[in-house]
Design a protein around this motif. Structure first.
Motif, PDB file in Angstrom:
ATOM      1  N   ALA A  54       0.833  -1.206   0.000  1.00  0.00           N
ATOM      2  CA  ALA A  54       0.000   0.000   0.000  1.00  0.00           C
ATOM      3  C   ALA A  54       0.867   1.255   0.000  1.00  0.00           C
ATOM      4  CB  ALA A  54      -0.917   0.000   1.220  1.00  0.00           C
ATOM      5  N   PHE A  55       0.575   2.158  -0.902  1.00  0.00           N
ATOM      6  CA  PHE A  55       1.244   3.450  -1.036  1.00  0.00           C
ATOM      7  C   PHE A  55       2.752   3.336  -1.273  1.00  0.00           C
ATOM      8  CE2 PHE A  55      -2.501   4.469   1.654  1.00  0.00           C
ATOM      9  CZ  PHE A  55      -3.168   5.277   0.745  1.00  0.00           C
ATOM     10  N   THR A  56       3.206   2.212  -1.785  1.00  0.00           N
ATOM     11  CA  THR A  56       4.628   2.066  -2.110  1.00  0.00           C
ATOM     12  C   THR A  56       4.846   2.457  -3.559  1.00  0.00           C
ATOM     13  OG1 THR A  56       4.375  -0.241  -2.798  1.00  0.00           O
ATOM     14  CG2 THR A  56       4.875   0.174  -0.476  1.00  0.00           C
ATOM     15  N   SER A  57       6.083   2.713  -3.912  1.00  0.00           N
ATOM     16  CA  SER A  57       6.415   3.065  -5.290  1.00  0.00           C
ATOM     17  C   SER A  57       7.160   1.902  -5.939  1.00  0.00           C
ATOM     18  CB  SER A  57       7.275   4.325  -5.337  1.00  0.00           C
ATOM     19  OG  SER A  57       8.472   4.141  -4.595  1.00  0.00           O
ATOM     20  N   SER A  58       7.060   1.806  -7.256  1.00  0.00           N
ATOM     21  CA  SER A  58       7.720   0.733  -7.980  1.00  0.00           C
ATOM     22  C   SER A  58       9.216   1.005  -8.098  1.00  0.00           C
ATOM     23  CB  SER A  58       7.118   0.599  -9.380  1.00  0.00           C
ATOM     24  OG  SER A  58       7.853  -0.323 -10.151  1.00  0.00           O
ATOM     25  N   PRO A  59      10.025  -0.031  -8.046  1.00  0.00           N
ATOM     26  CA  PRO A  59      11.477   0.169  -8.214  1.00  0.00           C
ATOM     27  C   PRO A  59      11.879   0.366  -9.671  1.00  0.00           C
ATOM     28  CG  PRO A  59      10.998  -2.159  -7.897  1.00  0.00           C
ATOM     29  CD  PRO A  59       9.692  -1.428  -7.720  1.00  0.00           C
ATOM     30  N   HIS A  60      10.936   0.181 -10.607  1.00  0.00           N
ATOM     31  CA  HIS A  60      11.256   0.282 -12.026  1.00  0.00           C
ATOM     32  C   HIS A  60      10.873   1.667 -12.553  1.00  0.00           C
ATOM     33  CE1 HIS A  60      11.855  -4.003 -11.751  1.00  0.00           C
ATOM     34  NE2 HIS A  60      10.582  -4.216 -11.456  1.00  0.00           N
ATOM     35  N   ASN A 120       1.277  -1.434 -12.848  1.00  0.00           N
ATOM     36  CA  ASN A 120       1.683  -0.989 -11.509  1.00  0.00           C
ATOM     37  C   ASN A 120       1.728  -2.123 -10.488  1.00  0.00           C
ATOM     38  OD1 ASN A 120       1.714   2.103 -11.869  1.00  0.00           O
ATOM     39  ND2 ASN A 120      -0.280   1.525 -12.700  1.00  0.00           N
ATOM     40  N   HIS A 121       1.560  -3.349 -10.946  1.00  0.00           N
ATOM     41  CA  HIS A 121       1.578  -4.499 -10.041  1.00  0.00           C
ATOM     42  C   HIS A 121       2.963  -4.675  -9.418  1.00  0.00           C
ATOM     43  CE1 HIS A 121       1.049  -8.587  -8.534  1.00  0.00           C
ATOM     44  NE2 HIS A 121      -0.256  -8.426  -8.740  1.00  0.00           N
ATOM     45  N   PRO A 122       3.031  -5.055  -8.153  1.00  0.00           N
ATOM     46  CA  PRO A 122       4.331  -5.244  -7.493  1.00  0.00           C
ATOM     47  C   PRO A 122       5.223  -6.267  -8.206  1.00  0.00           C
ATOM     48  CG  PRO A 122       2.570  -5.166  -5.876  1.00  0.00           C
ATOM     49  CD  PRO A 122       1.910  -5.197  -7.216  1.00  0.00           C
ATOM     50  N   LEU A 123       4.633  -7.195  -8.935  1.00  0.00           N
ATOM     51  CA  LEU A 123       5.412  -8.215  -9.622  1.00  0.00           C
ATOM     52  C   LEU A 123       5.696  -7.868 -11.085  1.00  0.00           C
ATOM     53  CD1 LEU A 123       3.700 -11.461  -8.219  1.00  0.00           C
ATOM     54  CD2 LEU A 123       5.751 -10.278  -7.382  1.00  0.00           C
ATOM     55  N   TYR A 124       5.379  -6.647 -11.471  1.00  0.00           N
ATOM     56  CA  TYR A 124       5.607  -6.228 -12.856  1.00  0.00           C
ATOM     57  C   TYR A 124       7.095  -6.283 -13.199  1.00  0.00           C
ATOM     58  CZ  TYR A 124       6.239  -3.025 -16.806  1.00  0.00           C
ATOM     59  OH  TYR A 124       6.617  -2.462 -18.005  1.00  0.00           O
ATOM     60  N   THR A 125       7.406  -6.800 -14.385  1.00  0.00           N
ATOM     61  CA  THR A 125       8.794  -6.851 -14.856  1.00  0.00           C
ATOM     62  C   THR A 125       8.967  -5.875 -16.009  1.00  0.00           C
ATOM     63  OG1 THR A 125       8.225  -8.682 -16.334  1.00  0.00           O
ATOM     64  CG2 THR A 125       9.140  -9.241 -14.178  1.00  0.00           C
ATOM     65  N   PRO A 126      10.062  -5.154 -16.053  1.00  0.00           N
ATOM     66  CA  PRO A 126      10.277  -4.145 -17.104  1.00  0.00           C
ATOM     67  C   PRO A 126      10.518  -4.794 -18.465  1.00  0.00           C
ATOM     68  CG  PRO A 126      12.238  -4.375 -15.732  1.00  0.00           C
ATOM     69  CD  PRO A 126      11.171  -5.198 -15.079  1.00  0.00           C
ATOM     70  N   PRO A 127      10.496  -4.010 -19.539  1.00  0.00           N
ATOM     71  CA  PRO A 127      10.681  -4.537 -20.893  1.00  0.00           C
ATOM     72  C   PRO A 127      11.999  -5.281 -21.072  1.00  0.00           C
ATOM     73  CG  PRO A 127       9.887  -2.289 -20.973  1.00  0.00           C
ATOM     74  CD  PRO A 127      10.225  -2.568 -19.545  1.00  0.00           C
ATOM     75  N   SER A 128      12.022  -6.167 -22.040  1.00  0.00           N
ATOM     76  CA  SER A 128      13.177  -7.041 -22.271  1.00  0.00           C
ATOM     77  C   SER A 128      14.448  -6.257 -22.559  1.00  0.00           C
ATOM     78  CB  SER A 128      12.887  -7.993 -23.431  1.00  0.00           C
ATOM     79  OG  SER A 128      11.726  -8.759 -23.174  1.00  0.00           O
ATOM     80  N   TYR A 129      14.344  -5.210 -23.383  1.00  0.00           N
ATOM     81  CA  TYR A 129      15.530  -4.442 -23.773  1.00  0.00           C
ATOM     82  C   TYR A 129      15.706  -3.171 -22.948  1.00  0.00           C
ATOM     83  CZ  TYR A 129      15.524  -7.670 -27.686  1.00  0.00           C
ATOM     84  OH  TYR A 129      15.536  -8.821 -28.450  1.00  0.00           O
ATOM     85  N   ARG A 130      14.969  -3.072 -21.875  1.00  0.00           N
ATOM     86  CA  ARG A 130      15.101  -2.028 -20.864  1.00  0.00           C
ATOM     87  C   ARG A 130      15.232  -0.616 -21.436  1.00  0.00           C
ATOM     88  NH1 ARG A 130      15.517  -4.171 -15.769  1.00  0.00           N
ATOM     89  NH2 ARG A 130      15.707  -6.442 -15.726  1.00  0.00           N
TER      90      ARG A 130
END
Length: 311
Positions: free
Chosen positions: A121-127, A183-193
């Motif tokens: 709750a109310f956290t920010s994504s690391p990505h 915005n899901h906590p388990l979201y993974t960034p794009p393959s080529y970043r």
């Protein structure tokens, strides 16, 4: 000196054939819009934008600008009325459609309680791409709201209220679905970043600028005081040069916006939303393209509806 021949207009219920109104001494130069206004005096709750008048119960509705004496009727005309239901102006329609996605997405981005597990709750994504995606999504709908108020000119006055509910459900629902996954906590960034995100961002900005440029061009065309109807053509603005190839570059750029957002987030729900949007905008673009081709004999043959040289 010629004497004016007035018309009599009988308005029947399209379903029951019951006579609703009989208008006497109607000027032959009256438009359908004028007749709707006269009808509204008898039935104030059926305001003009709520009325559909036809010459045949199952036929096509008459346009407000059609003139009575030019219709295939005698001096006694019979018209059939159908209630279109409650209506809302287009400005309010678009405001309702666009405010929802703007606010809904932000709720997921801020990770308010009860959406994701309590610990997030109310956290920010690391990505960083998640914050960038939120900024792009917010900008897109803020731009749409600004254009609705200051840029767009609407050729049709209203939309049925039932259609507004359906449209809002589409925009608001999809916005929530996209936002949930991005915005899901388990979201993974794009393959080529960074490379993929940067390329998508550049495309996003270019398409947004292009879309805005087309809307300004259409606004100036519709705002021309001249009554001579013209089709849109390229201007000195390079973003409008797409008019050389397509009739509706605003839709082309809009699709480009969502393709770039799909690449940026690499999210399947965004790709599905983009595909559905492309299908719908293609239908609208084809309709506009056909209308231009029928109305203007000198309409450029090179133009397609939405995709240069293809569609």
């Amino acid at each position: 000196m010629s004497r004016t021949t007035f018309f009599e207009v009988e308005v029947l219920d399209a379903r029951t054939r019951e006579q609703l109104c009989f208008l006497d001494k109607v000027d032959p130069c009256s438009t359908i819009g004028d007749i709707k206004s006269l009808f509204c005096k008898t039935y104030p709750h059926w305001y003009p934008s709520r009325q559909a008048l036809k010459l045949d119960p199952s036929g096509k509705s008459l346009r407000d600008d059609e003139v009575l004496q030019n219709l295939p009727v005698g001096t006694t005309a019979t018209m059939y009325f159908r209630d279109l239901g409650p209506q809302l102006g287009w400005t309010m329609v678009f405001l309702a459609e666009y405010v929802g996605p703007l606010l809904t997405y932000l709720l997921f981005y801020l990770r308010v309680p009860y959406i994701y597990p309590h610990g997030f709750a109310f956290t920010s994504s690391p990505h960083p791409v998640v914050t960038l995606a939120c900024a792009c999504h917010t900008f897109h709908y803020a731009k749409r709201l600004m254009e609705t108020v200051f840029v767009h000119r609407f050729s049709r006055g209203t939309m049925p209220l039932r259609a507004i509910v359906r449209n809002c459900a589409y925009y608001w629902g999809f916005s929530a679905w996209l936002a949930y996954y991005i915005n899901h906590p388990l979201y993974t960034p794009p393959s080529y970043r960074e490379v993929q995100v940067t390329a998508a961002l550049v495309m996003f900005v270019m398409c947004e600028l292009g879309n805005f440029s087309i809307h300004l061009t259409l606004n100036s065309l519709r705002g021309d005081a001249s009554r001579i109807r013209r089709f849109p053509v390229p201007t000195k603005n390079p973003f409008t040069w797409l008019f050389v190839f397509v009739s509706c570059p605003n839709y082309t750029y809009e699709v480009g916006v969502w393709v770039s957002f799909t690449v940026m987030t690499q999210c399947l729900p965004v790709a599905l939303y983009t595909l559905l949007g492309f299908i719908q905008m293609s239908i609208w673009a084809k309709g506009t393209h056909r209308a231009y081709s029928r109305e203007f004999k000198d309409y450029p043959g090179l133009r397609m509806a939405i995709v240069p040289l293809l569609l």
